[in-house]
Design a protein around this motif. Structure first.
Motif, PDB file in Angstrom:
ATOM      1  N   VAL A  90       0.428  -0.695  -0.612  1.00  0.00           N
ATOM      2  CA  VAL A  90       0.128   0.167   0.283  1.00  0.00           C
ATOM      3  C   VAL A  90       0.987   0.844   0.447  1.00  0.00           C
ATOM      4  O   VAL A  90       1.806   1.137   0.552  1.00  0.00           O
ATOM      5  N   VAL A  91       0.494   2.141  -0.896  1.00  0.00           N
ATOM      6  CA  VAL A  91       1.438   3.940  -0.822  1.00  0.00           C
ATOM      7  C   VAL A  91       0.591   4.309  -0.303  1.00  0.00           C
ATOM      8  O   VAL A  91      -0.183   4.875  -0.048  1.00  0.00           O
ATOM      9  N   ASP A  92       2.223   4.796   0.870  1.00  0.00           N
ATOM     10  CA  ASP A  92       0.999   5.753   2.165  1.00  0.00           C
ATOM     11  C   ASP A  92       0.763   7.166   1.535  1.00  0.00           C
ATOM     12  O   ASP A  92       2.390   7.831   0.953  1.00  0.00           O
ATOM     13  N   LYS A  93       0.056   7.633   1.128  1.00  0.00           N
ATOM     14  CA  LYS A  93       0.090   8.966   0.049  1.00  0.00           C
ATOM     15  C   LYS A  93       0.826  10.152   1.305  1.00  0.00           C
ATOM     16  O   LYS A  93       1.560  11.260   0.522  1.00  0.00           O
ATOM     17  N   ARG A  94       1.303  10.403   2.552  1.00  0.00           N
ATOM     18  CA  ARG A  94       2.012  11.224   3.065  1.00  0.00           C
ATOM     19  C   ARG A  94       3.413  10.961   2.498  1.00  0.00           C
ATOM     20  O   ARG A  94       4.943  11.994   2.506  1.00  0.00           O
ATOM     21  N   ARG A  95       4.025   9.506   2.671  1.00  0.00           N
ATOM     22  CA  ARG A  95       5.111   9.444   2.463  1.00  0.00           C
ATOM     23  C   ARG A  95       5.520  10.143   0.879  1.00  0.00           C
ATOM     24  O   ARG A  95       7.043  10.526   0.806  1.00  0.00           O
ATOM     25  N   ALA A  96       4.953   9.020   0.008  1.00  0.00           N
ATOM     26  CA  ALA A  96       4.255   9.300  -1.404  1.00  0.00           C
ATOM     27  C   ALA A  96       4.968  10.947  -1.988  1.00  0.00           C
ATOM     28  O   ALA A  96       5.604  11.152  -2.399  1.00  0.00           O
ATOM     29  N   GLU A  97       3.945  12.225  -1.216  1.00  0.00           N
ATOM     30  CA  GLU A  97       4.023  13.333  -1.296  1.00  0.00           C
ATOM     31  C   GLU A  97       5.224  14.333  -0.990  1.00  0.00           C
ATOM     32  O   GLU A  97       5.706  14.875  -1.522  1.00  0.00           O
ATOM     33  N   ALA A  98       5.893  13.784   0.007  1.00  0.00           N
ATOM     34  CA  ALA A  98       7.001  13.976   1.424  1.00  0.00           C
ATOM     35  C   ALA A  98       8.392  13.454  -0.478  1.00  0.00           C
ATOM     36  O   ALA A  98       8.862  14.739  -0.176  1.00  0.00           O
ATOM     37  N   LEU A  99       7.870  12.695  -0.873  1.00  0.00           N
ATOM     38  CA  LEU A  99       9.366  12.259  -2.052  1.00  0.00           C
ATOM     39  C   LEU A  99       8.968  13.550  -3.018  1.00  0.00           C
ATOM     40  O   LEU A  99      10.555  13.350  -3.272  1.00  0.00           O
ATOM     41  N   ALA A 100       7.835  13.430  -3.395  1.00  0.00           N
ATOM     42  CA  ALA A 100       8.224  14.437  -4.589  1.00  0.00           C
ATOM     43  C   ALA A 100       7.911  15.311  -4.393  1.00  0.00           C
ATOM     44  O   ALA A 100       8.958  16.661  -4.978  1.00  0.00           O
ATOM     45  N   LYS A 101       8.171  16.169  -2.674  1.00  0.00           N
ATOM     46  CA  LYS A 101       7.995  17.845  -2.588  1.00  0.00           C
ATOM     47  C   LYS A 101       9.576  17.831  -2.517  1.00  0.00           C
ATOM     48  O   LYS A 101      10.498  18.644  -2.806  1.00  0.00           O
ATOM     49  N   ALA A 102      10.268  16.196  -1.354  1.00  0.00           N
ATOM     50  CA  ALA A 102      11.686  16.884  -2.205  1.00  0.00           C
ATOM     51  C   ALA A 102      12.662  16.418  -3.465  1.00  0.00           C
ATOM     52  O   ALA A 102      13.581  17.189  -2.962  1.00  0.00           O
ATOM     53  N   GLY A 103      11.187  16.290  -4.064  1.00  0.00           N
ATOM     54  CA  GLY A 103      12.080  16.209  -5.531  1.00  0.00           C
ATOM     55  C   GLY A 103      12.925  14.621  -6.012  1.00  0.00           C
ATOM     56  O   GLY A 103      13.110  14.323  -6.687  1.00  0.00           O
ATOM     57  N   ASP A 104      12.386  13.382  -5.101  1.00  0.00           N
ATOM     58  CA  ASP A 104      13.012  12.047  -4.946  1.00  0.00           C
ATOM     59  C   ASP A 104      11.690  11.330  -6.168  1.00  0.00           C
ATOM     60  O   ASP A 104      11.906  10.489  -6.522  1.00  0.00           O
ATOM     61  N   LEU A 105      10.752  11.904  -6.500  1.00  0.00           N
ATOM     62  CA  LEU A 105      10.036  11.899  -7.229  1.00  0.00           C
ATOM     63  C   LEU A 105       9.071  12.568  -7.773  1.00  0.00           C
ATOM     64  O   LEU A 105       8.904  13.860  -7.552  1.00  0.00           O
ATOM     65  N   ASP A 106       8.869  12.626  -9.357  1.00  0.00           N
ATOM     66  CA  ASP A 106       7.920  13.609 -10.159  1.00  0.00           C
ATOM     67  C   ASP A 106       6.967  14.023  -9.692  1.00  0.00           C
ATOM     68  O   ASP A 106       6.136  13.267  -9.911  1.00  0.00           O
ATOM     69  N   GLY A 107       6.554  15.030  -9.369  1.00  0.00           N
ATOM     70  CA  GLY A 107       5.188  15.656  -8.456  1.00  0.00           C
ATOM     71  C   GLY A 107       4.157  15.345  -9.979  1.00  0.00           C
ATOM     72  O   GLY A 107       2.960  15.306  -9.388  1.00  0.00           O
ATOM     73  N   GLU A 108       4.415  15.676 -10.718  1.00  0.00           N
ATOM     74  CA  GLU A 108       3.267  16.014 -11.426  1.00  0.00           C
ATOM     75  C   GLU A 108       3.262  14.746 -12.299  1.00  0.00           C
ATOM     76  O   GLU A 108       2.169  13.969 -12.442  1.00  0.00           O
ATOM     77  N   ARG A 109       3.917  13.503 -12.522  1.00  0.00           N
ATOM     78  CA  ARG A 109       3.595  11.871 -12.731  1.00  0.00           C
ATOM     79  C   ARG A 109       2.681  11.142 -11.345  1.00  0.00           C
ATOM     80  O   ARG A 109       1.751  10.465 -11.599  1.00  0.00           O
ATOM     81  N   LEU A 110       3.272  11.588 -10.157  1.00  0.00           N
ATOM     82  CA  LEU A 110       2.537  11.483  -9.028  1.00  0.00           C
ATOM     83  C   LEU A 110       1.070  11.329  -9.100  1.00  0.00           C
ATOM     84  O   LEU A 110       0.363  11.241  -8.562  1.00  0.00           O
ATOM     85  N   ARG A 111       0.822  12.777  -9.245  1.00  0.00           N
ATOM     86  CA  ARG A 111      -0.693  13.501  -9.829  1.00  0.00           C
ATOM     87  C   ARG A 111      -1.487  12.628 -10.228  1.00  0.00           C
ATOM     88  O   ARG A 111      -2.657  12.639 -10.303  1.00  0.00           O
ATOM     89  N   ASP A 112      -0.579  12.100 -11.588  1.00  0.00           N
ATOM     90  CA  ASP A 112      -1.262  11.778 -12.530  1.00  0.00           C
ATOM     91  C   ASP A 112      -1.686   9.810 -12.165  1.00  0.00           C
ATOM     92  O   ASP A 112      -2.355   9.351 -12.913  1.00  0.00           O
TER      93      ASP A 112
END
Length: 129
Positions: A90-112
């Motif tokens: 299960v993907v933890d929403k808060r952790r995924a968003e924190a990774l996107a905010k830190a630049g470790d994940l592409d925020g646009e792709r995460l939103r998609d």
């Protein structure tokens, strides 16, 4: 006078405004009681952890250990493989968003990838702000 205290006409159902008034009263009362209960619980727990004992005529306070089983993802993956780990993950929403905010994940792709599920909840908004 509300329909819940002493109705003048028991045949007349309460109005929506009266229902909302009662709902708000109960919600506010419960929130206050819950906050007080949590605060009292903290104090009692500290005292019990310090070796004190507490009881009333009806109750005795004790500390019980609660256990929650967790399966660390790396050990689970090593034991059962990638496919099984992916199946139960299960993907933890808060952790995924924190990774996107830190630049470790592409925020646009995460939103998609995101799926938004809607539920309805009754919310009371204060009229004075």
């Amino acid at each position: 006078m509300t329909a819940f205290s002493d109705p003048l006409d028991p045949e007349t159902p309460p109005s929506l405004a009266e229902l909302l008034e009662r709902y708000a009263t109960l919600r506010d009362t419960l929130l206050g009681l819950e906050a007080e209960k949590e605060e009292l619980g903290k104090h009692i727990k500290v005292a019990l952890e310090g070796g004190e004992q507490a009881e009333t005529e009806l109750y005795r306070a004790v500390l019980k250990v609660q256990r929650r089983v967790e399966y660390p993802i790396e050990r689970f993956r090593e034991t059962f493989g990638d496919a099984a780990a992916l199946e139960v993950a299960v993907v933890d929403k808060r952790r995924a968003e924190a990774l996107a905010k830190a630049g470790d994940l592409d925020g646009e792709r995460l939103r998609d990838v995101a799926v938004v599920r809607e539920t309805q909840a009754l919310v009371l908004l204060p009229k004075t702000r």
